[in-house]
Design a protein around this motif. Structure first.
Motif, short mmCIF file in Angstrom:
data_model
loop_
_atom_site.label_atom_id
_atom_site.label_comp_id
_atom_site.label_asym_id
_atom_site.label_seq_id
_atom_site.Cartn_x
_atom_site.Cartn_y
_atom_site.Cartn_z
N ALA A 28 -2.77 -16.46 4.60
CA ALA A 28 -1.72 -16.98 5.48
C ALA A 28 -1.19 -15.90 6.42
O ALA A 28 -0.85 -16.20 7.58
CB ALA A 28 -0.57 -17.55 4.64
N VAL A 29 -1.14 -14.65 5.97
CA VAL A 29 -0.65 -13.57 6.82
C VAL A 29 -1.61 -13.35 7.99
O VAL A 29 -1.19 -13.19 9.14
CB VAL A 29 -0.47 -12.27 6.00
N LYS A 30 -2.90 -13.34 7.72
CA LYS A 30 -3.88 -13.14 8.78
C LYS A 30 -3.90 -14.32 9.74
O LYS A 30 -4.05 -14.14 10.95
CB LYS A 30 -5.27 -12.91 8.20
N ILE A 31 -3.75 -15.51 9.23
CA ILE A 31 -3.71 -16.69 10.10
C ILE A 31 -2.49 -16.64 11.02
O ILE A 31 -2.58 -16.90 12.21
CB ILE A 31 -3.70 -17.98 9.26
N ALA A 32 -1.34 -16.25 10.46
CA ALA A 32 -0.10 -16.23 11.23
C ALA A 32 -0.02 -15.06 12.21
O ALA A 32 0.44 -15.22 13.34
CB ALA A 32 1.10 -16.20 10.29
N SER A 33 -0.47 -13.87 11.77
CA SER A 33 -0.26 -12.68 12.60
C SER A 33 -1.54 -12.14 13.22
O SER A 33 -1.48 -11.37 14.18
CB SER A 33 0.39 -11.58 11.77
N GLY A 34 -2.68 -12.46 12.67
CA GLY A 34 -3.94 -11.95 13.18
C GLY A 34 -4.33 -10.58 12.62
O GLY A 34 -5.37 -10.04 12.97
N ILE A 35 -3.49 -10.00 11.76
CA ILE A 35 -3.81 -8.71 11.16
C ILE A 35 -4.02 -8.89 9.65
O ILE A 35 -3.50 -9.82 9.05
CB ILE A 35 -2.72 -7.66 11.42
N ASP A 36 -4.79 -7.98 9.09
CA ASP A 36 -5.06 -8.05 7.65
C ASP A 36 -3.84 -7.64 6.85
O ASP A 36 -3.15 -6.69 7.18
CB ASP A 36 -6.22 -7.12 7.28
N CYS A 37 -3.59 -8.36 5.78
CA CYS A 37 -2.50 -7.99 4.88
C CYS A 37 -3.05 -7.02 3.84
O CYS A 37 -4.27 -6.89 3.69
CB CYS A 37 -1.91 -9.24 4.21
N PRO A 38 -2.20 -6.32 3.10
CA PRO A 38 -2.70 -5.41 2.06
C PRO A 38 -3.55 -6.10 1.01
O PRO A 38 -4.48 -5.51 0.47
CB PRO A 38 -1.42 -4.84 1.44
N GLY A 39 -3.27 -7.34 0.71
CA GLY A 39 -4.06 -8.08 -0.28
C GLY A 39 -5.49 -8.29 0.18
O GLY A 39 -6.43 -8.22 -0.61
N CYS A 40 -5.69 -8.53 1.48
CA CYS A 40 -7.04 -8.68 2.01
C CYS A 40 -7.82 -7.39 1.85
O CYS A 40 -8.99 -7.40 1.49
CB CYS A 40 -7.00 -9.06 3.49
N GLY A 41 -7.19 -6.28 2.14
CA GLY A 41 -7.86 -4.98 2.02
C GLY A 41 -8.22 -4.65 0.58
O GLY A 41 -9.29 -4.11 0.31
N ILE A 42 -7.33 -4.99 -0.35
CA ILE A 42 -7.62 -4.71 -1.75
C ILE A 42 -8.78 -5.58 -2.23
O ILE A 42 -9.64 -5.11 -2.97
CB ILE A 42 -6.37 -4.91 -2.63
#
Length: 76
Positions: A28-42
């Motif tokens: 949801a963070v990437k969809i809303a902001s276009g940037i990766d959240c820390p959870g995506c990176g982990i």
């Protein structure tokens, strides 16, 4: 715990091969902001670690290998 942790390892191991990876995301963070959240990176770091790409894993997120090792210790 005996089912959830191995299932998590299998899902993360298979993550690069899932059909929506790369084209679509469920974050949801990437969809809303276009940037990766820390959870995506982990998640990507954890997956790289399981595939044996330790340097890539650390570059993606330094906590990814620690999460993998911590979950393995928790399971054992």
């Amino acid at each position: 715990m005996l089912i959830c942790i191995p299932a998590l390892f299998i899902l993360v191991y298979l993550y690069p091969y899932l059909p929506w990876v790369g084209s679509h995301t469920l974050c949801a963070v990437k969809i809303a902001s276009g940037i990766d959240c820390p959870g995506c990176g982990i998640t990507r770091s954890f997956s790289a670690f399981l595939h044996g790409n330790i340097l890539s894993s650390i570059r993606l997120h330094p906590l990814g290998p620690l999460v993998a090792l911590g979950l393995a210790c928790l399971f054992l």
